[in-house]
Design an enzyme around this catalytic site. Structure first.
Site, short mmCIF file in Angstrom:
data_model
loop_
_atom_site.label_atom_id
_atom_site.label_comp_id
_atom_site.label_asym_id
_atom_site.label_seq_id
_atom_site.Cartn_x
_atom_site.Cartn_y
_atom_site.Cartn_z
N GLY A 1 0.77 -1.24 0.00
CA GLY A 1 0.00 0.00 0.00
C GLY A 1 0.80 1.29 0.00
N THR A 2 2.02 1.27 -0.58
CA THR A 2 2.76 2.54 -0.62
C THR A 2 2.09 3.54 -1.55
OG1 THR A 2 4.30 1.84 -2.37
CG2 THR A 2 4.96 1.40 -0.08
N ASN A 3 1.45 3.06 -2.60
CA ASN A 3 0.72 3.99 -3.48
C ASN A 3 -0.51 4.55 -2.77
OD1 ASN A 3 1.87 4.35 -6.30
ND2 ASN A 3 2.08 2.14 -6.00
N MET B 1 -3.88 -6.62 -7.30
CA MET B 1 -3.25 -7.68 -8.08
C MET B 1 -4.23 -8.66 -8.73
SD MET B 1 -0.24 -6.72 -7.99
CE MET B 1 1.06 -5.93 -7.05
N ASN C 1 -5.61 2.78 -13.02
CA ASN C 1 -4.62 1.81 -12.51
C ASN C 1 -3.22 2.41 -12.63
OD1 ASN C 1 -3.54 -0.81 -11.70
ND2 ASN C 1 -2.94 -1.10 -13.83
N HIS D 1 0.59 1.12 -13.31
CA HIS D 1 1.36 -0.05 -13.73
C HIS D 1 2.84 0.33 -13.72
CE1 HIS D 1 2.25 -3.84 -15.62
NE2 HIS D 1 3.07 -3.19 -16.43
C1 GAR Z 1 3.40 -1.04 -7.40
O1 GAR Z 1 4.67 -0.99 -7.99
C2 GAR Z 1 2.32 -1.06 -8.47
O2 GAR Z 1 2.63 -0.28 -9.59
C3 GAR Z 1 2.31 -2.52 -8.84
O3 GAR Z 1 2.51 -3.22 -7.63
C4 GAR Z 1 3.18 -2.38 -6.68
C5 GAR Z 1 2.29 -2.26 -5.47
O4 GAR Z 1 2.92 -1.57 -4.46
N1 GAR Z 1 1.08 -2.87 -9.47
C6 GAR Z 1 0.97 -3.82 -10.38
O5 GAR Z 1 1.91 -4.51 -10.74
C7 GAR Z 1 -0.43 -4.02 -10.96
N2 GAR Z 1 -0.36 -4.68 -12.21
P1 GAR Z 1 2.12 -0.90 -3.25
O6 GAR Z 1 1.16 -1.94 -2.69
O7 GAR Z 1 3.19 -0.57 -2.25
O8 GAR Z 1 1.39 0.32 -3.77
#
Ligand code: GAR
Length: 208
Positions: free
Chosen positions: A12-14, A91, A108, A110
């Site tokens: 969940g950093t995003n 995911m 989204n 990516h």
């Molecule tokens: C992020 O790098 C995001 O772009 C990627 O997973 C990571 C999740 O990090 N998403 C995908 O690959 C989706 N196809 P987070 O949980 O720390 O935000």
């Protein structure tokens, strides 16, 4: 104010970047009303709770297939009266019952420069492994609308970083998150909430 529902599966950093941007007053015209997780153990849920945001767990493993899972997601999004759905490290690929109900309303992030290293099977660290295996010299991230094809919807924003010869997937992932994802995702969300994204011929344009 638009209702923003954020969907997560992991760290969940995003989501944190969105929460921080909201706290700084940088998400204009919208607020995060709910975080939905596909896993009960996602750390993203803690981040939401710490910020006082309502959470819902819809565990993917409790549903037999993508169709029934997507129907549960759709029901929850409708219950939450979502104006914008943000997939922030989510995911699971959603069935077209969701994408058709929310056209140009699902965003989204990516972690590559679409159309490279994207589509089914490309998620998380796998994307960065593929980029390093190919030997690309730049990579980055893409914020795009979600349609019925994986990672194929209209691109809103993209940003790049340099790939270094001694990068590991983890190091490259971190550089892309810090320099691109955590900045561009909140920016795209704010642009959407301010009605500053226009669609023409299936492509997204940011109004300046
Ligand atoms: C992020 O790098 C995001 O772009 C990627 O997973 C990571 C999740 O990090 N998403 C995908 O690959 C989706 N196809 P987070 O949980 O720390 O935000």
């Amino acid at each position: 104010m638009k209702n923003i529902v954020v969907m997560v599966s992991g760290g969940g950093t995003n989501l944190q970047a969105l929460i921080d941007a909201q706290t700084r007053g940088e998400i204009k015209g919208g607020h995060i009303t709910c975080v939905i997780s596909s896993r009960a153990d996602a750390y993203a849920l803690e981040r939401a709770k710490n910020a006082g945001i309502n959470t819902v767990v819809l565990a993917r493993k409790e549903y037999p297939d993508s169709k029934t899972y997507s129907k549960a997601v759709l029901d929850e999004l409708n219950r939450q009266k979502a104006d914008l759905v943000v997939l922030a490290g989510f995911m699971t690929i959603l069935d077209e019952c969701v994408t058709k109900a929310y056209p140009y309303k699902i965003i989204n992030v990516h972690p590559a420069l679409i159309p490279s290293f994207c589509g089914e099977g490309y998620y998380g660290l796998k994307v960065h492994e593929a980029a390093l295996n190919y030997g690309v010299k730049v990579s980055g991230a893409t914020v795009h609308f979600v349609n019925e094809k994986a990672d194929a919807g209209a691109i809103i924003l993209q940003g790049t970083v340099e790939v270094k010869s001694d990068d590991t997937p983890e190091i490259l992932q971190r550089r892309i998150m810090e320099n691109v994802e955590w900045k561009l995702l909140p920016k795209a969300v704010s642009l959407f909430c301010e009605d500053r994204i226009t669609i023409r011929d299936g492509k997204a344009y940011v109004d300046v």
